[in-house]
Design a protein around this motif. Sequence first.
Motif, PDB file in Angstrom:
ATOM      1  N   GLY A  20     -98.004  34.749 -33.327  1.00  0.00           N
ATOM      2  CA  GLY A  20     -97.662  35.847 -31.933  1.00  0.00           C
ATOM      3  C   GLY A  20     -98.186  34.926 -30.579  1.00  0.00           C
ATOM      4  N   LYS A  23     -95.410  30.292 -30.548  1.00  0.00           N
ATOM      5  CA  LYS A  23     -94.804  28.899 -31.228  1.00  0.00           C
ATOM      6  C   LYS A  23     -93.385  28.800 -31.465  1.00  0.00           C
ATOM      7  N   ASP A 121     -97.567  32.877 -17.745  1.00  0.00           N
ATOM      8  CA  ASP A 121     -97.120  33.953 -16.501  1.00  0.00           C
ATOM      9  C   ASP A 121     -97.894  35.292 -17.033  1.00  0.00           C
ATOM     10  N   ALA A 149     -93.438  30.017 -22.247  1.00  0.00           N
ATOM     11  CA  ALA A 149     -92.209  30.066 -22.726  1.00  0.00           C
ATOM     12  C   ALA A 149     -91.258  30.949 -22.029  1.00  0.00           C
TER      13      ALA A 149
HETATM   14  P1  GDP Z   1     -95.325  32.724 -32.830  1.00  0.00           P
HETATM   15  O1  GDP Z   1     -95.990  33.837 -34.010  1.00  0.00           O
HETATM   16  O2  GDP Z   1     -96.573  32.058 -32.662  1.00  0.00           O
HETATM   17  O3  GDP Z   1     -94.033  32.000 -33.252  1.00  0.00           O
HETATM   18  O4  GDP Z   1     -94.944  33.643 -31.684  1.00  0.00           O
HETATM   19  P2  GDP Z   1     -93.371  34.059 -31.320  1.00  0.00           P
HETATM   20  O5  GDP Z   1     -92.777  32.714 -30.676  1.00  0.00           O
HETATM   21  O6  GDP Z   1     -92.881  34.660 -32.256  1.00  0.00           O
HETATM   22  O7  GDP Z   1     -93.827  34.845 -29.984  1.00  0.00           O
HETATM   23  C1  GDP Z   1     -94.600  36.032 -30.104  1.00  0.00           C
HETATM   24  C2  GDP Z   1     -94.190  36.954 -28.832  1.00  0.00           C
HETATM   25  O8  GDP Z   1     -94.739  36.511 -27.635  1.00  0.00           O
HETATM   26  C3  GDP Z   1     -92.957  37.233 -28.777  1.00  0.00           C
HETATM   27  O9  GDP Z   1     -92.551  38.459 -28.636  1.00  0.00           O
HETATM   28  C4  GDP Z   1     -92.566  36.249 -27.298  1.00  0.00           C
HETATM   29  O10 GDP Z   1     -91.586  36.970 -26.832  1.00  0.00           O
HETATM   30  C5  GDP Z   1     -93.802  36.351 -26.754  1.00  0.00           C
HETATM   31  N1  GDP Z   1     -94.114  35.105 -26.072  1.00  0.00           N
HETATM   32  C6  GDP Z   1     -93.829  33.932 -26.357  1.00  0.00           C
HETATM   33  N2  GDP Z   1     -93.963  33.105 -25.278  1.00  0.00           N
HETATM   34  C7  GDP Z   1     -94.418  33.663 -24.242  1.00  0.00           C
HETATM   35  C8  GDP Z   1     -94.891  33.593 -22.841  1.00  0.00           C
HETATM   36  O11 GDP Z   1     -94.943  32.287 -22.537  1.00  0.00           O
HETATM   37  N3  GDP Z   1     -94.937  34.546 -22.119  1.00  0.00           N
HETATM   38  C9  GDP Z   1     -94.859  35.845 -22.755  1.00  0.00           C
HETATM   39  N4  GDP Z   1     -95.344  36.798 -21.532  1.00  0.00           N
HETATM   40  N5  GDP Z   1     -94.571  35.953 -23.721  1.00  0.00           N
HETATM   41  C10 GDP Z   1     -94.269  35.298 -24.556  1.00  0.00           C
END
Ligand code: GDP
Length: 207
Positions: A20, A23, A121, A149
């Motif tokens: 979450g 990544k 952000d 991101a």
């Molecule tokens: P992972 O589990 O680490 O791969 O995380 P994800 O890439 O699936 O992202 C998890 C959630 O965080 C998603 O709903 C994205 O839209 C949100 N998210 C990712 N990067 C950012 C960011 O820089 N800012 C915000 N506000 N949300 C983000």
Amino acid sequence: MAEGSNFDFLFKVVLIGDSGVGKSFTRNEFNLDSKSTIGVEFATRTLAIDDKTIKAQIWDTAGQERYRAITSAYYRGAVGALLVYDIAKHSTYANVTRWLKELRDHADANIIIMLVGNKSDLKHLRAVPTEEAKAFAAENDLSFIETSALDASNVESAFQTILADIYRIVSSKSLEQSSEPIKPSTGDTITVSSSVDPRTKQSGGCC
Ligand code: GDP
Ligand code: MG
């Protein structure tokens, strides 16, 4: 720059950190060559540093971190790691030490690690002060950057910085070894997976 098979160096970089934190999102700017069937996904990008063409292969976990089930194959051959946390969720920062231990246990001892505080952000929700993370990174020999991101801030810079750091180290190592030039095995490309030490290879064992 066009994608292709002409490159001087191939660097494998893994994305790690709690579920979450963003990544997979961070990786969006790359060309996806998804291999999700084997439980990992990777994206590639080619960039130039000095007069060399560097191909970066960015590995993503395809969600395995949720189950703490990342296999050692994920880390094998990685020369860099982006260890990502969410600046608005303190537990993801607290877990950075666990991820560092995971790297110590499974990755090459010389892997280059960048600590990435993502979601910059979310200013109103910040739970991890920049200065604290910066100090932690310095103590642990990690480079540090905050990214978003969502608005694409510093994501590019994070990749550029870690790849330049890797390149700098790899090229200085090959200078030291210049009495024994690296011979490409096939074609005209050189693949650098990690520092090759036959001792660690033998004792590497398995899981
Ligand atoms: P992972 O589990 O680490 O791969 O995380 P994800 O890439 O699936 O992202 C998890 C959630 O965080 C998603 O709903 C994205 O839209 C949100 N998210 C990712 N990067 C950012 C960011 O820089 N800012 C915000 N506000 N949300 C983000
Ligand atoms: Mg993901």
